[in-house]
Enzyme design. Structure first.
Site, short mmCIF file in Angstrom:
data_model
loop_
_atom_site.label_atom_id
_atom_site.label_comp_id
_atom_site.label_asym_id
_atom_site.label_seq_id
_atom_site.Cartn_x
_atom_site.Cartn_y
_atom_site.Cartn_z
N PHE A 106 0.81 -1.21 0.00
CA PHE A 106 0.00 0.00 0.00
C PHE A 106 0.85 1.27 0.00
O PHE A 106 0.41 2.33 -0.46
CB PHE A 106 -0.97 0.00 1.19
CG PHE A 106 -0.38 0.42 2.51
CD1 PHE A 106 -0.51 1.72 2.97
CD2 PHE A 106 0.28 -0.49 3.33
CE1 PHE A 106 0.00 2.12 4.19
CE2 PHE A 106 0.79 -0.12 4.55
CZ PHE A 106 0.66 1.19 4.99
N LYS A 107 2.06 1.17 0.49
CA LYS A 107 2.88 2.37 0.61
C LYS A 107 3.33 2.92 -0.73
O LYS A 107 3.76 4.07 -0.83
CB LYS A 107 4.06 2.08 1.54
CG LYS A 107 3.55 1.77 2.95
CD LYS A 107 4.62 1.41 3.93
CE LYS A 107 3.97 1.10 5.29
NZ LYS A 107 4.94 0.75 6.33
N ASP A 108 3.21 2.11 -1.78
CA ASP A 108 3.50 2.62 -3.13
C ASP A 108 2.60 3.78 -3.49
O ASP A 108 3.00 4.69 -4.22
CB ASP A 108 3.31 1.51 -4.17
CG ASP A 108 4.41 0.46 -4.14
OD1 ASP A 108 5.57 0.84 -3.92
OD2 ASP A 108 4.09 -0.73 -4.32
#
Length: 460
Positions: free
Chosen positions: A108-110
């Site tokens: 998700f951090k992308d």
């Protein structure tokens, strides 16, 4: 829009300063001076993810980046995602799953870090200096930041991770990136040790100013800002009628992902409850159920990205909980710094529970949830997502519940194999990591050792 520090000594920052500063000079976290309210939700319903990003981000950036440039920056940030919707939503039984793992590192951090990398690049074109990015990761932040910043001009990246406490794939995703501006450091300690080192060096004002330290952890406001978007996006794809309330279950350790949901709620998104879902490292669960934010020993779990005892973003929530009072916030944080304990009285706890609730999942429950989702719904989830699903099922709120799927299950193959009895299928780009050359420096968990390494590296 201006920005200020939760600690009260830094005010009137521009958006550019907020992004490039990372941690405020007074040791606080940077927040917007006001939270814009969206009063025309219906007008946003049909927008694509990129269009929605442009609308919401623009409310906080205003005229610091012109509209056309911001639109191009957003398009560039998400062109590497493998799904046309960027963050699609699917149904699994009675729950909705917001898939946030379609970016280049399958986490998700992308979503935020691809955008942050482009922000850094844009602002550095205006500044005549190099940026030294310093971060700590429990797994996914590191690889996402590295992929977002690799090869970028005038940026040197120093990423700390706890040695032996991230999954093999997470480690390989970081250490096989051999670009000259990427420097991986395995710290002989826990994630909290690594995070404390980062905060210590950011509080070294001479070092910070001389080498222009920048943050990619969720202490950087731009990380939170970019994540607000997918709460709106998921909402519009789940509710039958705009205005109906929903709930979100968010697996969290560092509190950044759920904090983005908190901001979305304050902006007018009809969120009933935000579920703070934790594993056995349950300091946040204990806070929301007993009022006691007391540190304890970090226990390794199947969901290592959540193996945290000090949630760095929690300070932002405490600021709002304390009626936007830096005096109250400083009182809480000073007590916590001195004792490792922060206790909310009943009135503060009641106010916190009006915003969020919490639940936790044991090791056994995490694996059982993976097994059930796969056997009953033919849907495979990673252990962090399983924690969020387990928490949602325990609380059983009325109305739609959207669970955030934070990583691709193949990134945590050991847990998945333990749960379903076979290895998850590896995407080709992850399978190729095994045979790639790695580069990493192993250092003691001491700020002095990390500082010396950075200084030596920057001299070369």
């Amino acid at each position: 829009m201006k920005y200020l520090s939760t600690r009260g000594q830094v005010k009137n920052l521009s958006f550019e300063d907020a992004v490039m500063t990372g941690l405020a000079d007074d040791g606080g976290l940077i927040i917007p001076s006001e939270i814009p309210f969206v009063d025309q939700l219906q007008a946003l319903k049909s927008l694509s993810f990129a269009e929605l990003s442009h609308k919401i981000l623009g409310m906080f950036i205003e005229d610091e980046i012109d509209s056309a440039t911001l639109k191009l920056m957003i398009q560039k940030s998400y062109q590497s995602f493998r799904h046309a919707e960027i963050t699609p939503v699917r149904q699994s039984g009675s729950l909705w799953i917001l898939e946030l793992f379609h970016g280049p590192t399958f986490a998700f951090k992308d979503v935020a870090l691809q955008f942050l990398g482009n922000l850094f690049e844009y602002f550095l074109e205006k500044r005549a200096h190099q940026l030294t990015v310093l971060g700590a990761t429990s797994g996914d932040t590191g690889s996402a930041a590295i992929y977002g910043l690799r090869g970028k001009k005038n940026i040197e990246v120093f990423m700390l991770h706890p040695q032996g406490r991230v999954s093999l794939i997470q480690e390989k995703q970081m250490t096989t990136v051999l670009d000259k501006n990427i420097h991986n450091i395995a710290v002989e300690g826990t994630f909290d040790d690594a995070q404390n080192i980062v905060k210590t060096l950011f509080n070294d004002q001479d070092f910070k100013q001389t080498y222009h330290l920048g943050a990619v952890n969720s202490i950087n406001w731009a990380r939170i800002l970019a994540q607000i978007v997918y709460y709106f996006y998921a909402y519009f794809r789940v509710v039958p009628r705009v205005g109906d309330p929903v709930n979100f279950s968010v697996p969290t350790g560092n509190f950044g992902d759920v904090l983005a949901g908190f901001y979305a709620k304050k902006m007018g998104l009809p969120i009933d409850k935000l579920i703070v879902a934790t594993n056995q490292n349950d300091i946040l669960y204990r806070l929301f159920t007993t009022g006691k934010y007391h540190t304890d020993t970090v226990v390794p779990t199947w969901s290592p990205s959540m193996d945290i005892q000090i949630s760095s973003n929690f300070e932002r929530f405490l600021y709002y909980l304390g009626n936007n009072s830096s005096k109250q916030l400083n009182s809480w944080m000073n007590t916590f710094h001195d004792t490792g304990k922060l206790t909310l009285d009943d009135s503060w706890l009641k106010k916190a529970n009006n915003e969020m609730t919490a639940e936790r999942a044991s090791q056994i429950e995490t694996l059982e949830t993976i097994k059930q989702e796969y056997s009953i719904h033919q849907y495979l989830v990673d252990p962090h997502t399983a924690v969020g699903i387990c928490a949602a099922k325990k609380i059983q709120l009325s109305g739609p519940v959207i669970c955030l799927a934070t990583a691709h299950p193949a990134k945590f193959g050991d847990a998945v194999t333990q749960a379903i009895g076979k290895n998850p299928e590896l995407p080709e780009s992850l399978a190729e990591l095994t045979d790639k050359e790695s580069r990493v420096s192993v250092l003691p968990a001491k700020a002095s050792a990390i500082k010396a390494f950075i200084l030596q590296t920057l001299k070369v």
